[in-house]
Design an enzyme around this catalytic site. Structure first.
Site, PDB file in Angstrom:
ATOM      1  CG  ASP A  56      -2.013  -1.001   1.211  1.00 57.83           C
ATOM      2  OD1 ASP A  56      -2.054  -1.814   0.263  1.00 57.83           O
ATOM      3  OD2 ASP A  56      -2.832  -0.999   2.145  1.00 57.83           O
ATOM      4  CG  HIS A 207       2.251   0.178   4.475  1.00 59.72           C
ATOM      5  ND1 HIS A 207       1.918  -0.785   5.401  1.00 59.72           N
ATOM      6  CD2 HIS A 207       1.136   0.923   4.274  1.00 59.72           C
ATOM      7  CE1 HIS A 207       0.644  -0.625   5.749  1.00 59.72           C
ATOM      8  NE2 HIS A 207       0.151   0.413   5.088  1.00 59.72           N
TER       9      HIS A 207
HETATM   10 ZN   LIG Z   1      -2.593   3.308   3.084  1.00 62.73          ZN
END
Ligand SMILES: [Zn+2]
Length: 245
Positions: A56, A207
């Protein structure tokens, strides 16, 4: 076929048309009434042994290329939920992600907490990102992960009305604040193994970007991904989330 569309899909077509998207990417999947996840969000199916690595908040000009190298070296495909604003700033990187065979999803334009926003702002965040990703890659981004996991039903419903499949997860740790890759991998491994025992696939969030900092330091997250690949490649199958739709 239209006669059998659920009413929320019908109104979704209207909403998309209102944004000038009737012929665009965000409207197309509204014509797919057969989605198995209608009424909810995609998490992970009862397919023990399947893992989806999802990343993400990218693209990140420093760390996404490193991650792509690792994935290529191990011949693993992943799912990238990109921010539209970052994609606009890094179109070449978005094309590299797509060219390597990874799945690209929509993670909003600017990463607001959509649960706290009105319908119009949510539509804009999703539609702008949809349009920009399609302009860059030439392909529609069908999957949407809400920033901060804002699971207010209205957010997920609106994403579906716009033709996207909302995707949540079942395997996460605070990788963005943990400096040791081994600890990130250990925590995720415990969850993956538990899910495998329970007969379920793992939808893993890491991430490669940071919503507050376009070049956020993500070496631990990316090294953790490499550790997970090394551990599970012999026994599990890495898939992109479209395999579970
Ligand atoms: Zn996010």
């Amino acid at each position: 076929m239209f006669a059998s569309l659920p009413s929320e899909f019908s109104s979704g077509l209207g909403a998309a048309a209102g944004l000038g998207l009737a012929a665009g990417v965000c409207a197309y999947a509204a014509l797919w009434p057969g989605s198995r996840i209608f009424g909810s969000a995609l998490v992970a199916p009862e397919q023990p042994g399947e893992l989806a690595l999802t990343f993400d908040d990218g693209p990140n000009p420093v760390w996404t290329p490193r991650l792509l190298e690792i994935l290529a070296r191990h011949d693993v495909r992943a799912t990238f939920f990109l921010l539209g604003s970052r994609a606009q700033a890094e179109p070449e990187m978005v094309r590299s992600i797509a060219a390597a065979g990874h799945l690209i999803g929509n993670h909003s334009w600017s990463h607001p907490n959509l649960a706290l926003r009105g319908r119009k702002r949510i539509q804009e965040e999703l539609a702008w990102t949809c349009d920009r990703l399609e302009q860059i890659t030439g392909a529609p981004a069908k999957f949407f992960r809400p920033p901060f996991g804002a699971r207010r039903p209205a957010v997920l419903r609106l994403a579906r009305e716009m033709g996207m499949v909302p995707v949540l997860w079942n395997t996460m740790t605070s990788d963005w604040s943990e400096p040791a890759a081994e600890r990130i991998a250990q925590r995720l491994t415990r969850k993956i193994d538990r899910l495998t025992r329970q007969g379920r696939a793992a939808n893993i969030v890491l991430h490669d970007g940071g919503h507050l900092d376009s070049g956020a330091y993500r070496e631990p997250s990316i090294a953790a991904a490499a550790l997970l690949i090394a551990r599970y490649k012999p026994t599990h199958r890495f898939v992109t989330v479209d395999a579970w739709e």
